[in-house]
Write a protein that holds these residues in place. Structure first.
Motif: not given
Length: 139
Positions: A88-113
Motif C-alpha cells: 500500500r505504501r508503494y502504491e501510494a508513493l508510486r501514484a504520488d510520484h507519477v502524478h507529480r512527474v506528469r504535472f511537472e513535465s506538462g508544465r515544463e512542456i508548456i514553458k518550453s513551447i
C-alpha cells in the motif's frame, strides 16, 4: 562603424535566441520522455527517494531511503511491516510520484513551447531587420 554596431547587435540577438531555442528543445524532449514513463523519472524528491519502478525495487530501496542521512543515534529501526502494508505504501508513493512527474513535465512542456515561440519570434524579427538594413543604404 555605424553599420557595424547594429549588425553586431542583430547577429548577437539571433545567436542568443538560437541557443535559447536549442536548450528549450532539449528540455521539451526530456519532459516528453518523462511523460511516456513517469515512474522511471528520478530526482524529483532526491537521490534517497525509494524507487517506484516496481514493487521489488521499492522494497529493496525503501529501507535505504529511511536510513540515509540520519545519524546513527537517530536511525529508524528496521521496518517489520507486513507485505500488504508495504505494498500500500508503494502504491501510494508510486501514484504520488507519477502524478507529480506528469504535472511537472506538462508544465515544463508548456514553458518550453512558449519559450520556443518567443525565441522564434525574436529571431525572425531581428533576422528580417538585419536583412532590411543590408538592403537599405546607410544615410
Amino acid at each position: 562603424m555605424e553599420r557595424l554596431v547594429p549588425q553586431l547587435y542583430g547577429y548577437t540577438v539571433c545567436l542568443v535566441t538560437l541557443l535559447w531555442a536549442l536548450t528549450r528543445v532539449v528540455a521539451l524532449v526530456d519532459n516528453t520522455a518523462a511523460l511516456s514513463a513517469p515512474e522511471l523519472r528520478t530526482g524529483t524528491l532526491g537521490w534517497d527517494e525509494p524507487s517506484v519502478s516496481s514493487f521489488e525495487a521499492f522494497r529493496a530501496t525503501y529501507e535505504r531511503s529511511r536510513r540515509v542521512g540520519a545519524p546513527d543515534s537517530q536511525r529508524a529501526p528496521a521496518d517489520t511491516v507486513a507485505e500488504s502494508v508495504l505494498r500500500r505504501r508503494y502504491e501510494a508513493l508510486r501514484a504520488d510520484h507519477v502524478h507529480r512527474v506528469r504535472f511537472e513535465s506538462g508544465r515544463e512542456i508548456i514553458k518550453s513551447i512558449l519559450s520556443l515561440v518567443i525565441a522564434a519570434t525574436i529571431f525572425v524579427w531581428h533576422w528580417r531587420w538585419l536583412r532590411r538594413r543590408a538592403v537599405t543604404p546607410a544615410v
